[in-house]
Design an enzyme around this catalytic site. Sequence first.
Site, mmCIF file in Angstrom:
data_model
loop_
_atom_site.group_PDB
_atom_site.id
_atom_site.type_symbol
_atom_site.label_atom_id
_atom_site.label_comp_id
_atom_site.label_asym_id
_atom_site.label_seq_id
_atom_site.Cartn_x
_atom_site.Cartn_y
_atom_site.Cartn_z
ATOM 1 N N ASP A 241 0.824 -1.211 0.000
ATOM 2 C CA ASP A 241 0.000 0.000 0.000
ATOM 3 C C ASP A 241 0.861 1.266 0.000
ATOM 4 O O ASP A 241 2.100 1.197 -0.019
ATOM 5 C CB ASP A 241 -0.940 -0.063 1.225
ATOM 6 C CG ASP A 241 -2.291 0.566 0.952
ATOM 7 O OD1 ASP A 241 -2.383 1.427 0.063
ATOM 8 O OD2 ASP A 241 -3.258 0.212 1.650
ATOM 9 N N GLU B 124 -0.710 1.746 -5.197
ATOM 10 C CA GLU B 124 -0.266 3.144 -5.153
ATOM 11 C C GLU B 124 -1.396 4.081 -5.568
ATOM 12 O O GLU B 124 -1.222 5.299 -5.619
ATOM 13 C CB GLU B 124 0.973 3.241 -6.069
ATOM 14 C CG GLU B 124 1.702 4.535 -6.087
ATOM 15 C CD GLU B 124 1.258 5.413 -7.249
ATOM 16 O OE1 GLU B 124 1.781 6.532 -7.347
ATOM 17 O OE2 GLU B 124 0.387 5.003 -8.047
ATOM 18 N N TRP B 125 -2.569 3.478 -5.842
ATOM 19 C CA TRP B 125 -3.812 4.189 -6.145
ATOM 20 C C TRP B 125 -3.768 4.994 -7.453
ATOM 21 O O TRP B 125 -4.589 5.896 -7.664
ATOM 22 C CB TRP B 125 -4.220 5.133 -4.998
ATOM 23 C CG TRP B 125 -4.096 4.555 -3.628
ATOM 24 C CD1 TRP B 125 -4.475 3.311 -3.228
ATOM 25 C CD2 TRP B 125 -3.547 5.193 -2.468
ATOM 26 N NE1 TRP B 125 -4.204 3.128 -1.895
ATOM 27 C CE2 TRP B 125 -3.637 4.265 -1.401
ATOM 28 C CE3 TRP B 125 -3.003 6.449 -2.227
ATOM 29 C CZ2 TRP B 125 -3.182 4.567 -0.116
ATOM 30 C CZ3 TRP B 125 -2.558 6.750 -0.945
ATOM 31 C CH2 TRP B 125 -2.651 5.810 0.091
ATOM 32 N N GLY B 126 -2.775 4.740 -8.306
ATOM 33 C CA GLY B 126 -2.711 5.453 -9.584
ATOM 34 C C GLY B 126 -2.198 6.873 -9.465
ATOM 35 O O GLY B 126 -2.281 7.648 -10.421
ATOM 36 N N ASP C 27 -9.795 3.571 -3.911
ATOM 37 C CA ASP C 27 -10.521 2.358 -3.503
ATOM 38 C C ASP C 27 -11.903 2.260 -4.139
ATOM 39 O O ASP C 27 -12.641 3.250 -4.228
ATOM 40 C CB ASP C 27 -10.702 2.348 -1.982
ATOM 41 C CG ASP C 27 -9.384 2.098 -1.273
ATOM 42 O OD1 ASP C 27 -8.327 2.067 -1.943
ATOM 43 O OD2 ASP C 27 -9.409 1.931 -0.040
HETATM 44 C C1 GLA Z 1 -6.015 1.233 1.301
HETATM 45 C C2 GLA Z 1 -6.073 0.268 0.129
HETATM 46 C C3 GLA Z 1 -7.208 -0.705 0.340
HETATM 47 C C4 GLA Z 1 -7.018 -1.466 1.635
HETATM 48 C C5 GLA Z 1 -6.856 -0.491 2.795
HETATM 49 C C6 GLA Z 1 -6.404 -1.175 4.070
HETATM 50 O O1 GLA Z 1 -7.138 2.048 1.360
HETATM 51 O O2 GLA Z 1 -6.227 0.968 -1.072
HETATM 52 O O3 GLA Z 1 -7.310 -1.616 -0.749
HETATM 53 O O4 GLA Z 1 -5.886 -2.293 1.529
HETATM 54 O O5 GLA Z 1 -5.891 0.510 2.519
HETATM 55 O O6 GLA Z 1 -6.230 -0.287 5.135
#
Ligand code: GLA
Length: 411
Positions: free
Chosen positions: A171, A204-206, A226
């Site tokens: 993450d 890394e969420w992009g 997410d």
């Molecule tokens: C982030 C990630 C999620 C999940 C949570 C856990 O938000 O993007 O997919 O793993 O952390 O805390």
Amino acid sequence: MKKKSFLFCPVITGLFLLLTLQIIVVSGQPLNKEYLSSSKNSYGNHLAQTPPMGWNSWNAFHTDITEQKIKDAAAALVSSGMKAAGYEYINIDDAWMDTVRDAQGRLQADPKRFPHGIKALADYVHSLGLKIGIYESAGTKTCAGFPGSLYHEKTDAESFAKWGIDYLKLDNCYNEGVDYMQRYEGMEKALLATGRPIVYSLCEWGVKDPYQWAPAISNLWRTTGDISDNWNSMINIVDEQVGLEKYAGPGHWNDPDMLEVGNGGMTNTEYRTHFSMWAILAAPLIAGNDLFHMTEPTRDILTNKDVIAVNQDPAGKQGYKVSDDGDQEVWVKPMSDGSFAVLLLNRGENRAFMTTTVEQVGLKKATSYKVVNLWGQGNQDEDKSYSTNDLIRSSVASHGVAMFRVWPESK
Ligand code: GLA
């Protein structure tokens, strides 16, 4: 100028042209730069040659996880038929660990919720013929506030390898502004140094366009924030995948986040759309529902073998959108056997009659085409399969899809 004379050497140029021509002739289609670049090799572990399939604890349970829940999920993956359908990884997400490292600076499982530790859990999961994944963050803490892996990459990778971990999701929380490459490459090197094959999944969420750099150091990378268990969240994520197809291929995949199928916030029609879109996108199929309490319709969606076959095609081509009329979209995915998966998506509030043509899909010329409806009977009194020489059509429910596989037939 040695380099220049090499480049313009007529023999080399001729050979190059010949090779280019050969590629065009062999594929029968114009050179597609995107697919050529997607065939490059990446992270040196040779894993994830097709998009990973499995289950992850986050979407159903968030931080409320225990050893027993993970074991139940693993057993249910087998008894539900999901393992037989191709699901392989049982991935523990955030909150598996103790709030502090041990005296040697190593991560340790929460002693109350995981009393037998991760190694014992991994042994159990392996005994079922499955693989096990774990979660950490390339920051000083995980998103839920547990000890992070930043500056502990070597120690943590060694723990994961010793426990028998097969998959790491890393993450991006609490990254303290440290350069992303330093953080994610640091863990890549530490994982490779263990010698254990571990699928490396970047979360890394992009943020920093990971598709530009992650293929070289990982097997998959999140392209967005997410997912939530509702139509808008899911369909917005679909929109964010447009144009990313050139970055995916065997061993390196765009990850539009885990599945919400079966978590209750969408209708079964919408979950079928969610699952079909992830299949077309060659996305990892990581279920995120409570497998122990799964309904029959959920199970039917998650185990649709024809749809899974689209996702798992060995050519590993990510599908793309070929038409968009506002509420109505057509998506296609070229398959290794010359067929195409075709998806008609109706985002509108009313049922719609939708069509596409074999030409729009990009199918090679043939006298006729066999069309197989991957979700069973069509809505037009059609059979599950029919022949066409032009139109592919279906009535499609609001927020629904019709999904086909279409083969050129030589007569
Ligand atoms: C982030 C990630 C999620 C999940 C949570 C856990 O938000 O993007 O997919 O793993 O952390 O805390």
